[in-house]
Write a protein that holds these residues in place. Structure first.
Motif, short mmCIF file in Angstrom:
data_model
loop_
_atom_site.label_atom_id
_atom_site.label_comp_id
_atom_site.label_asym_id
_atom_site.label_seq_id
_atom_site.Cartn_x
_atom_site.Cartn_y
_atom_site.Cartn_z
N MET A 285 0.85 -1.19 0.00
CA MET A 285 0.00 0.00 0.00
C MET A 285 0.89 1.24 0.00
N ARG A 286 0.57 2.21 -0.84
CA ARG A 286 1.36 3.42 -0.89
C ARG A 286 0.60 4.55 -0.18
N TRP B 113 -3.07 4.46 -0.01
CA TRP B 113 -3.54 4.54 -1.39
C TRP B 113 -2.91 3.42 -2.20
N GLU B 114 -3.71 2.86 -3.07
CA GLU B 114 -3.23 1.78 -3.91
C GLU B 114 -2.98 2.32 -5.31
N ARG C 8 -5.46 3.53 -8.49
CA ARG C 8 -6.80 3.94 -8.08
C ARG C 8 -6.87 5.45 -7.96
N VAL D 265 -7.73 4.26 0.20
CA VAL D 265 -8.22 2.97 0.66
C VAL D 265 -9.57 3.12 1.37
N GLU E 36 5.90 3.90 0.99
CA GLU E 36 5.08 2.85 1.57
C GLU E 36 4.30 3.40 2.77
N CYS F 34 -7.80 4.04 7.23
CA CYS F 34 -6.74 3.46 6.40
C CYS F 34 -5.78 2.64 7.27
N THR G 44 -5.04 -1.34 6.72
CA THR G 44 -3.72 -1.83 6.36
C THR G 44 -3.03 -2.53 7.51
N THR H 87 2.26 -6.82 1.31
CA THR H 87 1.31 -5.87 0.78
C THR H 87 1.85 -5.16 -0.46
N ARG H 88 3.11 -5.36 -0.77
CA ARG H 88 3.63 -4.76 -2.00
C ARG H 88 2.85 -5.30 -3.18
N THR H 89 2.48 -4.41 -4.06
CA THR H 89 1.55 -4.78 -5.12
C THR H 89 2.27 -5.28 -6.37
#
Ligand code: ZN
Length: 93
Positions: free
Chosen positions: A1-2, A26-27, A30, A34, A51, A73, A77, A87-89
């Motif tokens: 998640m950033r 924030w992802e 998007r 979140v 991150e 958020c 998270t 959680t790294r996308t």
């Protein structure tokens, strides 16, 4: 998640922008946080290089520019203090 935030600042080393003010998770990809806040309408800037779970380290000590971290958020998270690498996308471009 950033991270998405209402403000930004650049530390003395000047390497990269860091979040300030109100902070949300924030992802990337998007257009809302979140917790569902629309980025553009709320005036939130994106920090794809920051991150959300690393914010404590970034804002600790002399550089605490974050005034408020969104509790929704945080709950989603799992909190800032847990560094969940899964959680790294995806890989960086
Ligand atoms: Zn939020």
């Amino acid at each position: 998640m950033r991270t998405a935030a209402s403000g930004s600042w650049v530390p003395d080393d000047g390497v990269s922008r860091l979040p300030a003010g109100e902070v949300h998770a924030w992802e990337p990809g998007r257009n809302a946080t979140v917790c569902g806040v629309p980025l553009r309408r709320a005036g939130l800037a994106r920090f794809p290089h920051v991150e959300f779970s690393d914010l404590d380290a970034l804002t600790g000590g002399s550089g605490d520019r974050v005034r408020w971290t969104c509790p929704r958020c945080l709950a989603t998270t799992g909190g800032r203090r847990t560094l969940r690498r899964w959680t790294r996308t995806g890989p960086r471009p």
